[in-house]
Design an enzyme around this catalytic site. Structure first.
Site, mmCIF file in Angstrom:
data_model
loop_
_atom_site.group_PDB
_atom_site.id
_atom_site.type_symbol
_atom_site.label_atom_id
_atom_site.label_comp_id
_atom_site.label_asym_id
_atom_site.label_seq_id
_atom_site.Cartn_x
_atom_site.Cartn_y
_atom_site.Cartn_z
ATOM 1 N N GLY A 9 -8.637 9.990 4.441
ATOM 2 C CA GLY A 9 -9.279 10.583 5.615
ATOM 3 C C GLY A 9 -9.593 9.603 6.723
ATOM 4 O O GLY A 9 -9.906 10.014 7.840
ATOM 5 N N ILE A 13 -4.230 11.142 10.803
ATOM 6 C CA ILE A 13 -4.452 12.592 10.778
ATOM 7 C C ILE A 13 -5.853 12.903 10.252
ATOM 8 O O ILE A 13 -6.556 13.773 10.773
ATOM 9 C CB ILE A 13 -3.359 13.277 9.921
ATOM 10 C CG1 ILE A 13 -1.992 13.074 10.593
ATOM 11 C CG2 ILE A 13 -3.662 14.759 9.730
ATOM 12 C CD1 ILE A 13 -0.798 13.430 9.727
ATOM 13 N N VAL A 61 -6.930 6.425 -4.619
ATOM 14 C CA VAL A 61 -6.604 7.652 -5.357
ATOM 15 C C VAL A 61 -5.927 7.341 -6.693
ATOM 16 O O VAL A 61 -5.671 8.247 -7.481
ATOM 17 C CB VAL A 61 -5.675 8.598 -4.549
ATOM 18 C CG1 VAL A 61 -6.426 9.270 -3.420
ATOM 19 C CG2 VAL A 61 -4.443 7.882 -4.043
ATOM 20 N N GLU A 83 1.444 6.274 0.892
ATOM 21 C CA GLU A 83 2.254 5.248 1.550
ATOM 22 C C GLU A 83 3.284 6.014 2.360
ATOM 23 O O GLU A 83 3.886 6.978 1.854
ATOM 24 C CB GLU A 83 2.946 4.365 0.504
ATOM 25 C CG GLU A 83 1.993 3.572 -0.378
ATOM 26 C CD GLU A 83 1.304 2.430 0.357
ATOM 27 O OE1 GLU A 83 1.690 2.131 1.503
ATOM 28 O OE2 GLU A 83 0.381 1.841 -0.221
ATOM 29 N N THR A 84 3.545 5.598 3.613
ATOM 30 C CA THR A 84 4.290 6.489 4.504
ATOM 31 C C THR A 84 5.553 5.909 5.167
ATOM 32 O O THR A 84 6.137 6.579 6.023
ATOM 33 C CB THR A 84 3.355 7.000 5.633
ATOM 34 O OG1 THR A 84 2.928 5.856 6.376
ATOM 35 C CG2 THR A 84 2.147 7.735 5.101
ATOM 36 N N SER A 127 5.998 16.543 3.996
ATOM 37 C CA SER A 127 6.759 15.983 5.109
ATOM 38 C C SER A 127 8.080 16.717 5.303
ATOM 39 O O SER A 127 8.705 17.173 4.338
ATOM 40 C CB SER A 127 7.024 14.517 4.777
ATOM 41 O OG SER A 127 8.075 14.017 5.542
ATOM 42 N N TYR A 190 10.574 7.676 -0.087
ATOM 43 C CA TYR A 190 9.371 8.315 0.479
ATOM 44 C C TYR A 190 9.483 9.839 0.342
ATOM 45 O O TYR A 190 8.572 10.507 -0.143
ATOM 46 C CB TYR A 190 9.209 7.912 1.952
ATOM 47 C CG TYR A 190 8.191 8.742 2.697
ATOM 48 C CD1 TYR A 190 6.829 8.645 2.411
ATOM 49 C CD2 TYR A 190 8.597 9.655 3.685
ATOM 50 C CE1 TYR A 190 5.900 9.425 3.097
ATOM 51 C CE2 TYR A 190 7.675 10.429 4.373
ATOM 52 C CZ TYR A 190 6.325 10.317 4.071
ATOM 53 O OH TYR A 190 5.411 11.096 4.737
ATOM 54 N N ARG A 258 14.254 14.475 16.612
ATOM 55 C CA ARG A 258 13.084 14.780 15.795
ATOM 56 C C ARG A 258 12.253 15.840 16.516
ATOM 57 O O ARG A 258 12.410 16.071 17.708
ATOM 58 C CB ARG A 258 12.205 13.521 15.597
ATOM 59 C CG ARG A 258 12.906 12.338 14.910
ATOM 60 C CD ARG A 258 13.158 12.598 13.449
ATOM 61 N NE ARG A 258 13.752 11.456 12.765
ATOM 62 C CZ ARG A 258 15.069 11.222 12.647
ATOM 63 N NH1 ARG A 258 15.945 12.052 13.182
ATOM 64 N NH2 ARG A 258 15.502 10.177 11.973
HETATM 65 N N1 LIG Z 1 2.145 10.828 10.620
HETATM 66 C C1 LIG Z 1 3.261 11.508 10.392
HETATM 67 O O1 LIG Z 1 4.169 11.560 11.240
HETATM 68 C C2 LIG Z 1 3.446 12.254 9.097
HETATM 69 C C3 LIG Z 1 4.595 13.061 8.956
HETATM 70 C C4 LIG Z 1 4.781 13.732 7.749
HETATM 71 C C5 LIG Z 1 3.850 13.628 6.745
HETATM 72 N N2 LIG Z 1 2.742 12.835 6.900
HETATM 73 C C6 LIG Z 1 1.813 12.730 5.773
HETATM 74 O O2 LIG Z 1 0.482 12.910 6.253
HETATM 75 C C7 LIG Z 1 -0.417 12.123 5.488
HETATM 76 C C8 LIG Z 1 -1.305 11.321 6.402
HETATM 77 O O3 LIG Z 1 -0.503 10.532 7.262
HETATM 78 P P1 LIG Z 1 -1.121 9.634 8.426
HETATM 79 O O4 LIG Z 1 -0.104 9.617 9.510
HETATM 80 O O5 LIG Z 1 -2.499 10.030 8.718
HETATM 81 O O6 LIG Z 1 -1.074 8.225 7.717
HETATM 82 P P2 LIG Z 1 -2.039 6.959 7.854
HETATM 83 O O7 LIG Z 1 -1.278 5.819 7.293
HETATM 84 O O8 LIG Z 1 -2.598 6.843 9.230
HETATM 85 O O9 LIG Z 1 -3.243 7.335 6.892
HETATM 86 C C9 LIG Z 1 -3.133 7.268 5.497
HETATM 87 C C10 LIG Z 1 -4.493 6.884 4.967
HETATM 88 O O10 LIG Z 1 -4.389 6.837 3.539
HETATM 89 C C11 LIG Z 1 -5.081 5.688 3.095
HETATM 90 N N3 LIG Z 1 -4.516 5.297 1.812
HETATM 91 C C12 LIG Z 1 -3.301 4.736 1.552
HETATM 92 N N4 LIG Z 1 -3.174 4.500 0.237
HETATM 93 C C13 LIG Z 1 -4.325 4.947 -0.348
HETATM 94 C C14 LIG Z 1 -4.814 4.961 -1.675
HETATM 95 N N5 LIG Z 1 -4.087 4.453 -2.695
HETATM 96 N N6 LIG Z 1 -6.031 5.485 -1.915
HETATM 97 C C15 LIG Z 1 -6.802 5.967 -0.901
HETATM 98 N N7 LIG Z 1 -6.405 5.940 0.388
HETATM 99 C C16 LIG Z 1 -5.175 5.449 0.657
HETATM 100 C C17 LIG Z 1 -4.864 4.638 4.171
HETATM 101 O O11 LIG Z 1 -5.848 3.614 4.133
HETATM 102 C C18 LIG Z 1 -4.943 5.495 5.424
HETATM 103 O O12 LIG Z 1 -6.268 5.538 5.929
HETATM 104 C C19 LIG Z 1 0.447 11.307 4.531
HETATM 105 O O13 LIG Z 1 0.439 11.947 3.282
HETATM 106 C C20 LIG Z 1 1.825 11.365 5.129
HETATM 107 O O14 LIG Z 1 2.831 11.276 4.123
HETATM 108 C C21 LIG Z 1 2.521 12.153 8.059
#
Ligand SMILES: NC(=O)c1ccc[n+]([C@@H]2O[C@H](COP(=O)([O-])OP(=O)(O)OC[C@H]3O[C@@H](n4cnc5c(N)ncnc54)[C@H](O)[C@@H]3O)[C@@H](O)[C@H]2O)c1
Length: 380
Positions: A9, A13, A61, A83-84, A127, A190, A258
């Site tokens: 959180g 997002i 987590v 992880e993204t 995703s 991923y 995209r």
């Molecule tokens: N941003 C995009 O374009 C996009 C697109 C498709 C899907 N998503 C999905 O949305 C979700 C959020 O993406 P985001 O863009 O906010 O990413 P982000 O990297 O900004 O945020 C991810 C958060 O997860 C935390 N995190 C990572 N590993 C962790 C762990 N082991 N335990 C607890 N916290 C952990 C990080 O510290 C970070 O605050 C992800 O699941 C990602 O796969 C994002």
């Protein structure tokens, strides 16, 4: 009152969603490890984690004790922690599997073994990558048949054959909007981990009688996205280069497309999924439903910063990148009653204004590309 747990959180997002949930008078608990790749070695700008209405747990987590504590008294889980980086996932396979798949499995395991479970809904961030190359028609055959090509291999990419061709007539296929019933064909590690998350959530929730919503996000951009992470987020990577007066390197021929969706629309979609009064048990695309090429978005970004676009077509390519994808968003409107509100021009202006107020980050793109090239995962 509802207590919403958001894993991950503190991220891009999650931080927007938290604001939306607090404004809707929910109480939010955040479980986040503040990963240095995203937040930097010394995280900044996160005072709000200790603000009113937010209960912050610093942890992973993948840590069972922490997950148990985080789930206590929670009614809805929004699972974002992951992880993204698509490219990075191709050589950090165990880490991506451990966090994305292992973390999701642990969350569900704790829920399955909790006889006093309070959770009644899980909303998972999945995703568009799970579709792999997505759906196509052949304009020459003109028979409306949907094609789902396999991921492009290094041999095809090294010959700069970027587009997919029709197996019948050999002409270039044209992308059409992917809908949720199109087959999943992950083309990166991923994507494979995101699809595994979906399966785990769907099967476990059905068995446990917990409602779920799986939101398949397209390319999310906007204020608050990590400017530190060189492994994902094309607009943040490009924004750093624009500010440094560097050219923008465009992979392939720049015509890859995209579906760029602003984070406010994504946060609103999550809010709708959390608050829906009816059971969902659904997979839902979240995007704007239109495609924009990488060259177009790079030019658009430059203009939003008030500079002339300086694009360099490098013809580089990465294994695991898909050619095109955009979403059919009818289900978003039908099930969640949500229609994206932020058009690209407005979203880009908001993003550029926000970026200009941030500390100028290091440009780590070359380092990220080197890691891929040295493993044969990127070519030119
Ligand atoms: N941003 C995009 O374009 C996009 C697109 C498709 C899907 N998503 C999905 O949305 C979700 C959020 O993406 P985001 O863009 O906010 O990413 P982000 O990297 O900004 O945020 C991810 C958060 O997860 C935390 N995190 C990572 N590993 C962790 C762990 N082991 N335990 C607890 N916290 C952990 C990080 O510290 C970070 O605050 C992800 O699941 C990602 O796969 C994002």
């Amino acid at each position: 009152m509802a207590l919403i747990l958001i894993t991950g959180g503190a991220g891009f997002i999650g931080s927007h969603l938290t604001r939306h949930l607090l404004a809707a008078r929910h109480t939010v608990r955040i479980l986040d490890c503040l990963a240095p790749q995203i937040h930097g070695q010394v995280p900044t700008g996160l005072d709000w984690l200790n603000g009113p209405g937010v209960d912050f747990i610093h942890g992973s987590v993948t840590d069972e004790l922490v997950v148990r504590k985080a789930l206590q008294g929670v009614t809805t889980v929004v699972h974002l922690a992951a992880e993204t980086g698509t490219g990075q996932s191709m050589y950090e396979i165990a880490r991506y599997n451990s966090v994305n798949v292992g973390g999701t499995a642990l969350l569900l395991d704790v829920l399955a073994n909790d006889r006093h479970r309070s959770v009644n809904r899980i909303v998972l961030a999945s995703s568009r990558s799970i579709y792999g190359e997505g759906a196509y028609n052949c304009p020459s055959c003109n028979n409306q048949k949907r094609h789902y090509p396999d991921g492009r291999n290094m041999a095809q990419l090294s010959e700069h054959r970027w587009e997919h061709s029709c197996p019948t007539c050999g002409d270039n296929l044209e992308p059409v909007a992917t809908h949720e019933d199109d087959p999943a064909k992950p083309a990166s590690i991923y994507a494979a981990t995101k699809y595994a998350q979906e399966d785990l959530v769907r099967v476990a929730c059905s068995a446990l009688g917990v409602d779920y919503a799986i939101l398949r996000l397209q390319n999310v951009y906007g204020e608050g996205q990590s400017l530190n992470n060189p492994y994902t987020g094309i607009l943040s990577i490009f924004s750093t280069r624009v500010r440094r007066g560097q050219h923008l390197p465009i992979f392939e021929d720049g015509h890859e497309t995209r579906d760029f969706v602003h984070v406010q629309d994504v946060a609103n979609s999550f809010l709708a999924a959390v608050q829906s009064p009816s059971a969902l048990s659904a997979v839902i695309n979240v995007g704007v439903g239109t495609k924009t090429s990488v060259a177009e978005i790079a030019a658009h970004l430059s203009v939003s910063f008030g500079v002339s676009p300086d694009l360099l077509m490098t013809k580089e390519y990465r294994l695991g990148d898909i050619r095109h994808n955009f979403a059919d968003i009818k289900r978003l409107q039908k099930i969640l009653g949500y229609q994206p509100e932020i058009n690209l021009a407005t979203g880009m202006q908001r993003f550029a204004r926000w970026v200009q107020r941030q500390v100028l980050p290091e440009d780590k793109l070359n380092q990220a590309n080197f890691e891929l090239k040295s493993r044969g995962l990127m070519g030119e």
